[in-house]
Design a protein around this motif. Structure first.
Motif, PDB file in Angstrom:
ATOM      1  N   ALA A  93       1.887  13.813  -6.158  1.00 19.44           N
ATOM      2  CA  ALA A  93       1.749  12.376  -6.389  1.00 19.44           C
ATOM      3  C   ALA A  93       1.174  11.705  -5.144  1.00 19.44           C
ATOM      4  O   ALA A  93       1.403  12.161  -4.020  1.00 19.44           O
ATOM      5  N   CYS A  94       0.447  10.630  -5.375  1.00 20.85           N
ATOM      6  CA  CYS A  94      -0.049   9.797  -4.280  1.00 20.85           C
ATOM      7  C   CYS A  94       0.194   8.336  -4.655  1.00 20.85           C
ATOM      8  O   CYS A  94      -0.197   7.908  -5.752  1.00 20.85           O
ATOM      9  N   TRP A  95       0.876   7.612  -3.791  1.00 22.11           N
ATOM     10  CA  TRP A  95       1.235   6.227  -4.103  1.00 22.11           C
ATOM     11  C   TRP A  95       1.129   5.341  -2.861  1.00 22.11           C
ATOM     12  O   TRP A  95       1.193   5.835  -1.741  1.00 22.11           O
ATOM     13  N   PRO A  96       0.941   4.039  -3.080  1.00 23.55           N
ATOM     14  CA  PRO A  96       0.742   3.128  -1.943  1.00 23.55           C
ATOM     15  C   PRO A  96       1.998   3.005  -1.077  1.00 23.55           C
ATOM     16  O   PRO A  96       3.126   2.975  -1.606  1.00 23.55           O
ATOM     17  N   SER A  97       1.801   2.927   0.215  1.00 22.70           N
ATOM     18  CA  SER A  97       2.937   2.897   1.146  1.00 22.70           C
ATOM     19  C   SER A  97       3.757   1.610   1.047  1.00 22.70           C
ATOM     20  O   SER A  97       4.874   1.551   1.549  1.00 22.70           O
ATOM     21  N   ASP A  98       3.213   0.603   0.386  1.00 22.00           N
ATOM     22  CA  ASP A  98       4.013  -0.620   0.222  1.00 22.00           C
ATOM     23  C   ASP A  98       4.542  -0.755  -1.212  1.00 22.00           C
ATOM     24  O   ASP A  98       5.053  -1.812  -1.585  1.00 22.00           O
ATOM     25  N   ALA A  99       4.472   0.322  -2.023  1.00 19.52           N
ATOM     26  CA  ALA A  99       4.885   0.217  -3.430  1.00 19.52           C
ATOM     27  C   ALA A  99       6.400   0.015  -3.554  1.00 19.52           C
ATOM     28  O   ALA A  99       6.863  -0.846  -4.298  1.00 19.52           O
ATOM     29  N   GLY A 100       7.182   0.796  -2.840  1.00 20.39           N
ATOM     30  CA  GLY A 100       8.638   0.738  -2.984  1.00 20.39           C
ATOM     31  C   GLY A 100       9.059   1.209  -4.366  1.00 20.39           C
ATOM     32  O   GLY A 100       8.214   1.493  -5.228  1.00 20.39           O
ATOM     33  N   HIS A 101      10.374   1.334  -4.575  1.00 21.05           N
ATOM     34  CA  HIS A 101      10.887   1.834  -5.859  1.00 21.05           C
ATOM     35  C   HIS A 101      11.966   0.903  -6.387  1.00 21.05           C
ATOM     36  O   HIS A 101      12.913   0.600  -5.671  1.00 21.05           O
TER      37      HIS A 101
END
Ligand code: PAN
Ligand code: ZN
Length: 189
Positions: free
Chosen positions: A155-163
């Motif tokens: 997976a690759c996701w934005p560092s400011d996405a959060g969960h």
């Protein structure tokens, strides 16, 4: 003429196993005991070995969490198994910053990616080796292992996405993936 290549970041990936190696690698494990309320059959879950691993994530954060414009990279290894008749799955989440998207790419195993819009509309995509999945922003995502082997995806996701797990804890997904006769059954939750 020789070209001097720039130095890659120190972290290494093992594509097949989903394992990562390096100073910046983080690891999180979720066991049956830590997944209370996630599966439909809570009695079945609480009767299982609480220490049994359901999934593990290894990832790297080359910039601080919350940094706008950066990316994180990692793999999830989701074990084969069931809680009652429901296949092992991840908790699933919306990104805390709702409009942030993500890529998933499957390397082994078979399963389903469950995708839910903010209005609750839910659909599934088949995950098989080589399947690439673009998860748009504002779409909650959960993976389900419907096979007999572990399912591994990157997976690759934005560092400011959060969960945001709370929104899922409150209302779940619109569909559940259950063991059927021969093939998985996708049922309304
Ligand atoms: C993935 C997930 C991973 C574990 O890296 O975080 O598969 O699932 P849960 O986070 O729902 O427990 C991802 O979607 N990151 O954004
Ligand atoms: Zn995500």
């Amino acid at each position: 003429m020789m070209t001097i290549l720039g130095r890659a970041m120190g972290d290494r990936v093992d594509w097949q196993s989903g394992r990562m190696d390096g100073a910046g690698v983080q690891r999180s494990v979720k066991t049956v005991g830590e997944l209370a309320g996630v599966f439909a059959d809570e009695a079945a879950r609480s009767g299982m070995d609480a220490a049994r691993v359901v999934y593990a994530v290894e990832w790297t954060e080359p910039v601080a969490a919350g940094t706008e414009g950066g990316l994180f990279w990692g793999a999830t290894r989701l074990e084969a198994g069931c809680v009652g008749d429901e296949y092992f799955m991840t908790r699933g989440h919306f990104h805390a910053v709702r409009d942030r998207g993500e890529f998933y790419g499957t390397v082994s195993g078979e399963g389903m990616l469950v995708l839910m819009e903010e209005d609750g509309a839910t659909r599934v995509e088949r995950m098989v080796p080589g399947s690439l999945h673009y998860i748009p922003g504002r779409v909650a995502h959960r993976t389900v292992n419907t096979g007999a082997e572990a399912m591994v995806f990157w997976a690759c996701w934005p560092s400011d996405a959060g969960h945001d797990y709370a929104a899922i804890a409150a209302r779940g997904f619109g569909l559940r993936v259950m063991r059927g006769d021969g093939s998985p059954r996708v049922v309304e939750a």
